[in-house]
Scaffold this motif. Structure first.
Motif, PDB file in Angstrom:
ATOM      1  N   ARG A   1      77.101 120.185  66.924  1.00 27.26           N
ATOM      2  CA  ARG A   1      76.823 121.598  66.660  1.00 27.26           C
ATOM      3  C   ARG A   1      77.890 122.202  65.759  1.00 27.26           C
ATOM      4  O   ARG A   1      77.588 123.106  64.959  1.00 27.26           O
ATOM      5  CB  ARG A   1      76.783 122.376  67.990  1.00 27.26           C
TER       6      ARG A   1
ATOM      7  N   LEU B   1      70.405 123.553  67.865  1.00 23.90           N
ATOM      8  CA  LEU B   1      71.855 123.481  67.852  1.00 23.90           C
ATOM      9  C   LEU B   1      72.552 124.745  67.383  1.00 23.90           C
ATOM     10  O   LEU B   1      73.759 124.876  67.577  1.00 23.90           O
ATOM     11  CB  LEU B   1      72.301 122.320  66.962  1.00 23.90           C
ATOM     12  N   ASP B   2      71.811 125.634  66.747  1.00 25.15           N
ATOM     13  CA  ASP B   2      72.476 126.800  66.194  1.00 25.15           C
ATOM     14  C   ASP B   2      71.888 128.079  66.776  1.00 25.15           C
ATOM     15  O   ASP B   2      71.029 128.037  67.659  1.00 25.15           O
ATOM     16  CB  ASP B   2      72.369 126.788  64.662  1.00 25.15           C
TER      17      ASP B   2
ATOM     18  N   THR C   1      70.352 112.526  64.788  1.00 26.56           N
ATOM     19  CA  THR C   1      71.471 112.842  63.901  1.00 26.56           C
ATOM     20  C   THR C   1      71.682 111.705  62.922  1.00 26.56           C
ATOM     21  O   THR C   1      71.834 110.544  63.331  1.00 26.56           O
ATOM     22  CB  THR C   1      72.763 113.072  64.697  1.00 26.56           C
TER      23      THR C   1
ATOM     24  N   ASP D   1      81.231 116.899  68.096  1.00 25.25           N
ATOM     25  CA  ASP D   1      80.225 117.865  68.519  1.00 25.25           C
ATOM     26  C   ASP D   1      79.269 118.101  67.343  1.00 25.25           C
ATOM     27  O   ASP D   1      79.682 118.634  66.310  1.00 25.25           O
ATOM     28  CB  ASP D   1      80.924 119.164  68.932  1.00 25.25           C
TER      29      ASP D   1
ATOM     30  N   LEU E   1      66.200 114.409  69.607  1.00 21.63           N
ATOM     31  CA  LEU E   1      67.247 114.954  68.744  1.00 21.63           C
ATOM     32  C   LEU E   1      67.783 113.783  67.921  1.00 21.63           C
ATOM     33  O   LEU E   1      68.211 112.770  68.490  1.00 21.63           O
ATOM     34  CB  LEU E   1      68.353 115.553  69.610  1.00 21.63           C
TER      35      LEU E   1
ATOM     36  N   GLY F   1      76.688 119.430  76.056  1.00 13.79           N
ATOM     37  CA  GLY F   1      75.853 119.343  74.861  1.00 13.79           C
ATOM     38  C   GLY F   1      75.883 117.944  74.287  1.00 13.79           C
ATOM     39  O   GLY F   1      76.537 117.041  74.814  1.00 13.79           O
TER      40      GLY F   1
ATOM     41  N   PHE G   1      68.408 121.356  61.224  1.00 14.12           N
ATOM     42  CA  PHE G   1      69.592 122.205  61.284  1.00 14.12           C
ATOM     43  C   PHE G   1      70.493 121.973  60.083  1.00 14.12           C
ATOM     44  O   PHE G   1      70.387 120.956  59.403  1.00 14.12           O
ATOM     45  CB  PHE G   1      70.367 121.922  62.574  1.00 14.12           C
TER      46      PHE G   1
ATOM     47  N   THR H   1      71.190 116.917  61.632  1.00 19.41           N
ATOM     48  CA  THR H   1      70.456 116.759  62.879  1.00 19.41           C
ATOM     49  C   THR H   1      69.142 117.507  62.814  1.00 19.41           C
ATOM     50  O   THR H   1      69.041 118.563  62.175  1.00 19.41           O
ATOM     51  CB  THR H   1      71.299 117.301  64.059  1.00 19.41           C
TER      52      THR H   1
END
Lengths: 241, 336
Positions: free
Chosen positions: B257, A224-225, A117, B255, A115, B281, A59, A82
């Motif tokens: 995102r 995530l998007d 990050t 967050d 996931l 989330g 992402f 991420t």
């Protein structure tokens, strides 16, 4: 010429459908009776199980920004990158032959993934950091498999596939479930391991190995998007008919 | 018989909290009381809070301008869709803020001795229930003010300061989501991502008219609108150092995102914290010492705040469920 014509006729009968009997031809020079191979045919149902690998989806970098006032550029406290990691999982597949060239198939796959990050450029920290969360991906797909008639590489037969599916992402601790969609296009080959005669006396592949290579488009779910992410997918499976 | 205590909250360039006879603790941007070992939020019991505005202006801001700017500031908080609090202008008044008149009054006071204080909020509350009874806000007229839409150089934006003070008026404490640098005489704000950060942007800036995610989470947590608690979740855990809890650590949930930040503090010696009002989330957790403002902007002088540790990220992404909590997690920090 006559022999060639008879052979051609026999082959034509085989391609048209399961042969009710065997065609014989007397080879006068050898004194032997050659039995041409029976027409090849596939069963209606195919079951397959195997392994599936899906590539990572990455992402866009997200910046943790703070306002600086006066409409100036924001102060980036840190950056986060991420990805939904690549994963290997298992797959079960059911196919139904529609015609000699086309098969409808559905599959269920389970891919444990993660996931991840990665944090960088923190204004107040000297080193990078990584944080992860386990994600279980479940996929239910349906599609079409097409085989070019008469095309083979030795005993291996190539095919093309396309389809769509429904994804479920279950986070660790079962704290959250998210749904997504997938689309795929690809191809592969299947190779017979064992052949036999079906109820009509036609020879068919009873068991084999299939290799799939495909491009998979993933959307939503744990992604995530709002964008579609194209990832590679490879599958190896054993099938029975 | 109603018990009460008056506290003054003075803030902007530096902030302090004057204690009275009960222990007041800021919890998750909220003012709170500890009564019989129970934590109680300080908030309005009624859904609509009436207010009065003094009918006096200052240089550059007429009485009408002042009233309009105050109305816009209240409307900013009222527009939060996940919050249920409402405010109602009653009437102009000749009373000054700070008078015990049973009214929530906003107005100017000339306080030249408070040369680092742009505005302040006082409140009267029931110390057994935490219910707010009366609050007053004054804006220090010894400073130059502006209500210009785009701000005016050399003048402080009234609406921005009003939004901050109304946050206090509603029960919110200070947020530590901001960065400063030490300058002669105090601190200069480099950046802030919360209107409730205790130090204002320099004169001429209007950024603090707009609420940030941290502010929105705070007011929504205090006065949740229908479905807010069911649609959001919380992150809870403890911050420890050398096996012991850390008091006063600033914990921020980012967050992954969007990059949005919502924060809270560890407010117990065991190092426990809760961050609420998060949409479901995955989140990244960042722990830092409170070193961008004076500690007394956030905690009591007697609190054992610890700022001797490095910025630390939790090695797990915490996934916030809908209507639930992530389950307690421990983050270990190390000394600088």
């Amino acid at each position: 010429m006559i022999r060639a014509a008879i052979l051609t006729a026999a082959m034509a009968c085989a391609l048209a459908g399961p042969s009710p009997g065997l065609a014989q031809q007397r080879d006068q020079r050898a004194g032997q009776v050659q039995v041409p191979p029976p027409a090849r045919a596939d069963a209606r149902l195919e079951l397959g199980v195997g392994l599936r690998w899906i590539g990572a989806a990455t992402f866009s970098t997200v910046e943790a920004n703070e306002s600086t006032g006066f409409g100036n550029a924001p102060y980036t406290l840190f950056k986060a990158n991420t990805s939904l990691d690549a994963s290997a999982g298992v797959e079960a597949r059911l196919g139904y032959r529609l015609t000699r060239a086309l098969m409808a198939e559905s599959s269920f796959a389970f891919n444990p993934t993660r996931l991840s990050t990665s944090v960088s450029e923190d204004r107040e920290a000297s080193s990078t950091a990584t944080a992860t969360a386990a994600v279980r991906q479940f996929g239910l797909e349906g599609g079409i498999l097409a085989r070019p008639l008469g095309l083979s590489v030795g005993q291996a037969r190539p095919f093309a596939t396309a389809g769509a599916g429904y994804l479920r992402h279950l986070y660790e601790g079962r704290t959250l479930v998210q749904s997504g969609v997938s689309f795929y296009v690809g191809g592969g080959v299947d190779y017979p391991l064992r052949s036999g005669l079906n109820s009509r006396g036609a020879r068919q592949t009873m068991m084999g190995v299939r290799i799939d290579v495909r491009g998979v488009l993933l959307r939503e779910g744990a992604l995530l998007d709002d964008e579609a992410h194209l990832v590679p997918g490879v599958g190896v499976s054993v099938f029975v008919r | 018989m109603r018990a009460s205590g008056r506290r003054w909250l003075v803030q902007i360039l530096s902030a302090f909290l004057v204690l009275a006879d009960v222990r007041l603790a800021t919890a998750y941007l909220k003012f709170g009381l500890t009564v019989d070992d129970r934590a109680i939020s300080v908030k309005w019991a009624q859904p609509t809070v009436p207010y009065y505005v003094t009918d006096t202006g200052v240089s550059g801001v007429s009485a009408a301008d002042f009233r309009a700017a105050i109305a816009r500031a209240f409307a900013t908080w009222e527009a939060v869709p996940t919050s249920s609090i409402a405010y109602q202008f009653v009437a102009p008044t000749s009373n000054l803020p700070g008078e015990d008149d049973g009214r929530n009054t906003l107005g100017f006071l000339n306080e030249p001795s408070l040369d680092r204080v742009l505005g302040a909020t006082s409140f009267l509350l029931n110390i057994r229930t935490g219910a707010l009874i009366e609050t007053d806000i004054f804006f220090n007229s010894s400073f130059p003010w502006s209500v210009s839409t785009s701000g005016q150089p050399g003048r402080f934006d009234l609406e921005s300061i009003a939004v901050h003070e109304i946050g206090h008026m509603s029960g919110l404490g200070h947020s530590a989501i901001g960065e400063t640098e030490q300058v002669p005489g105090g601190r200069r704000v480099l950046a802030a991502e919360a209107v409730m950060f205790p130090i204002a942007f320099p004169s001429g800036d209007v950024s603090d008219r707009r609420l940030r995610p941290d502010d929105i989470a705070g007011i929504s947590d205090l006065y949740p609108a229908g479905g807010f608690e069911e649609d959001t979740g919380t992150i809870s855990g403890t911050i420890t150092k050398n096996g012991g809890g850390v008091f006063g650590a600033h914990v921020v949930a980012a967050d992954i995102r969007t990059g949005e930040l919502v924060g809270n503090f560890t407010l117990a010696t065991g190092g426990a914290f809760v961050i609420a009002g998060l949409r479901p989330g995955p989140y990244l957790l960042r722990v830092e010492p409170v070193d961008d403002a004076d500690l007394d902007s956030f905690f009591d002088d007697s609190d054992p705040s610890d700022i001797d540790f490095r910025v630390t990220y939790h090695n797990r992404l915490l996934v916030v469920p809908r209507g639930g909590d992530t389950g307690s997690t421990e983050i270990k920090v190390v000394a600088k």
